[in-house]
Design an enzyme around this catalytic site. Structure first.
Site, PDB file in Angstrom:
ATOM      1  N   ASP A 166       9.263 -29.963  36.134  1.00 11.73           N
ATOM      2  CA  ASP A 166       8.659 -29.949  37.471  1.00 11.73           C
ATOM      3  C   ASP A 166       9.750 -29.941  38.536  1.00 11.73           C
ATOM      4  O   ASP A 166      10.883 -30.330  38.285  1.00 11.73           O
ATOM      5  CB  ASP A 166       7.751 -31.169  37.672  1.00 11.73           C
ATOM      6  CG  ASP A 166       8.491 -32.492  37.520  1.00 11.73           C
ATOM      7  OD1 ASP A 166       9.305 -32.601  36.570  1.00 11.73           O
ATOM      8  OD2 ASP A 166       8.266 -33.419  38.316  1.00 11.73           O
ATOM      9  N   GLU A 167       9.361 -29.480  39.722  1.00 16.44           N
ATOM     10  CA  GLU A 167      10.203 -29.560  40.915  1.00 16.44           C
ATOM     11  C   GLU A 167      11.646 -29.129  40.628  1.00 16.44           C
ATOM     12  O   GLU A 167      12.589 -29.881  40.865  1.00 16.44           O
ATOM     13  CB  GLU A 167      10.136 -30.972  41.511  1.00 16.44           C
ATOM     14  CG  GLU A 167       8.715 -31.314  41.960  1.00 16.44           C
ATOM     15  CD  GLU A 167       8.554 -32.702  42.564  1.00 16.44           C
ATOM     16  OE1 GLU A 167       9.346 -33.601  42.212  1.00 16.44           O
ATOM     17  OE2 GLU A 167       7.626 -32.892  43.374  1.00 16.44           O
ATOM     18  N   VAL A 168      11.779 -27.906  40.102  1.00 17.03           N
ATOM     19  CA  VAL A 168      13.109 -27.374  39.776  1.00 17.03           C
ATOM     20  C   VAL A 168      13.721 -26.825  41.063  1.00 17.03           C
ATOM     21  O   VAL A 168      13.794 -25.610  41.288  1.00 17.03           O
ATOM     22  CB  VAL A 168      13.007 -26.302  38.666  1.00 17.03           C
ATOM     23  CG1 VAL A 168      14.407 -25.895  38.191  1.00 17.03           C
ATOM     24  CG2 VAL A 168      12.195 -26.829  37.488  1.00 17.03           C
TER      25      VAL A 168
END
Length: 486
Positions: free
Chosen positions: A148-150
């Protein structure tokens, strides 16, 4: 046990990157989790896992030992809680990439958030992490690999060059790394299915998702922690994922840690509404579309942020959320069941205070944190900024110049001493309660963030008062006599 819940699996998320509980406390709360309707745990170890060899530098000071991990798994089994370990493998890699020895694997040299997906060493690194975690979780049916949230993906030098080639996109770059990680898991641990957070997949067109091969390898976890999430939009997203070939989908709600980076008290009503929205989402799709739901309980927004609500503080919210998902709503009879489980005479959903003392594990921490959260800062602010004697005769102007009317000392000092004594006693009581559940560094951090600033303001006021009242000739008046007696 499942009542009318559409969610076969109901996992409680333990976010161990902040204020990880001692195993002795987990032994107390796991039976409560089970009684409330949970049948699994998503354990996000981060730096609390006892990494060995070249990964040993990832360990936090108080990381669990291998025997403690085994004890946690044993306790989970005793309480019929299936454990799903979580290992971040792409974004939120701060606890790994903050180390100088691994900084060369950052996507962007200055930021430790994201792993560089172009380096063979990057996959070797996450592969080694996965293998060590799986070694202590034999037989795990699922492994969550994060993703997530790369942030900043595509902004590294290698990515910029790669993106200049025709047909290369950030979406393709993301999918290729997810596929590589998932393929590694399945090759090394064929009985274990990888799970991923879904946010990096949401906006990727159907045809690209389908062609990537990723839908055959992972199960996405759709997460949304808002109280007014878009039910129709989520139903459409589920439909899109199913069309792309994903066999199973998961949902993720929140019971704490999603309403403010420094939130100290949990707004139960917000989290209840979040669960109710997810029940609506589940009702919109075909039966069994969602394999289960994870109730996330974030402890930090990321590795570097402050602590948000401590686990014992969030337990009433967890109870409300689990029972609502289990029973399909939060009617009066469900509320009564929750009160019974928690030993709370009257549970308050819309505010932060509930009548009477509770009896669940850690309820003493909740009671003391509530006192701090609702009254400490406000009582100190009241004295420093609204007390007529302080604002009128011992302002910042007086304090800097160290003068005060002697009569004012008799008005200000006893009140400040009383307030400081009361809050210092409560802080001592809270520290003792926290030490029973948490390690010393978490206790120190929470008190330093939430208690010490207010106590220091009172201590400074008393110190300034003492200095202003010290021996010496009378000091000049700060201004003309108004003719008004104090």
């Amino acid at each position: 046990m499942s009542g009318s819940s559409p969610f076969k699996m109901r996992l409680v998320h333990l976010d161990l990157k902040g204020a990880p509980p001692k195993v002795s406390y987990l032994a107390e709360v796991f039976p409560l989790f089970h009684a409330l309707g949970a049948n699994g745990l998503l354990i996000e170890y981060e730096d609390m896992f006892p990494y060995e060899g070249h990964l040993r530098l990832l360990r936090a000071q108080h990381a669990y030992s291998p025997s403690e991990i085994k004890e946690i798994l044993h306790l989970a089994t005793l309480n019929e809680l299936e454990v799903v370990p979580l290992v971040q493998t792409f974004g939120h890699m701060e606890f790994v990439l903050k180390h100088e020895a691994l900084a060369h694997l950052r996507e962007v040299a200055f930021f430790p958030n994201t792993l560089n997906p172009h380096e063979a060493e990057s996959l070797a690194l996450v592969g080694a992490m996965i293998d060590q975690v799986m070694e202590l979780h034999p037989g795990a049916r699922w492994l969550h690999v994060g993703c997530d949230e790369v942030y900043y993906l595509g902004e590294g030098e290698a990515s910029r060059q790669w993106l200049q080639q025709e047909q290369n996109t950030k979406a393709r770059l993301c999918l290729s790394h997810v596929k590589a990680v998932a393929s590694y898991v399945l090759a090394r641990h064929p009985a274990t299915k990888p799970l991923v957070w879904d946010d990096m997949l949401r906006d990727i067109p159907e045809d690209q998702l389908s062609a990537s091969g990723v839908p055959q390898l992972v199960e996405p976890m759709l997460w949304d922690y808002t109280a007014d999430l878009d039910v129709h939009g989520k139903a459409l997203l589920m439909e899109k994922y199913r069309k792309c070939g994903f066999q199973q989908l998961w949902a993720a709600s929140a019971f704490k840690g999603a309403t403010g980076v420094s939130q100290a008290l949990t707004p139960i009503e917000h989290h209840l509404r979040n669960q109710m929205q997810w029940l609506q989402v589940a009702a919109h799709g075909p039966a069994d579309t969602l394999q289960g739901i994870v109730l996330t309980g974030w402890q930090r927004y990321d590795h570097f942020s402050v602590l948000c609500e401590l686990l014992p503080v969030g337990i009433p919210s967890l109870a409300v959320c689990l029972q609502s998902l289990l029973q399909g709503g939060f009617a009066e009879d469900v509320k009564a069941r929750v009160e019974n489980f928690l030993g709370i005479p009257s549970l308050e959903i819309t505010g932060f205070t509930s009548e009477g003392a509770a009896s669940f594990p850690g309820s003493d921490i909740l009671a003391l944190v509530t006192q701090v959260g609702l009254h400490l800062r406000s009582s100190v602010d009241e004295m420093l900024h609204r007390d007529r004697y302080v604002t009128g005769w011992f302002s910042s102007y007086h304090r800097r110049r160290k003068f005060v009317h002697p009569v004012m000392i008799q008005h200000i000092q006893p009140q400040a001493l009383s307030l400081l004594a009361r809050w210092s006693a409560l802080a001592g009581e809270l520290e003792a309660a926290l030490r029973r559940v948490f390690y010393p560094d978490a206790v120190e951090e929470w008190l330093e963030e939430n208690v010490q600033p207010s106590l220091q303001q009172l201590q400074q006021l008393l110190q300034d008062l003492g200095e202003a009242a010290g021996p010496g000739p009378p000091l000049a008046s700060p201004g003309p006599d108004t003719g008004q007696d104090p």
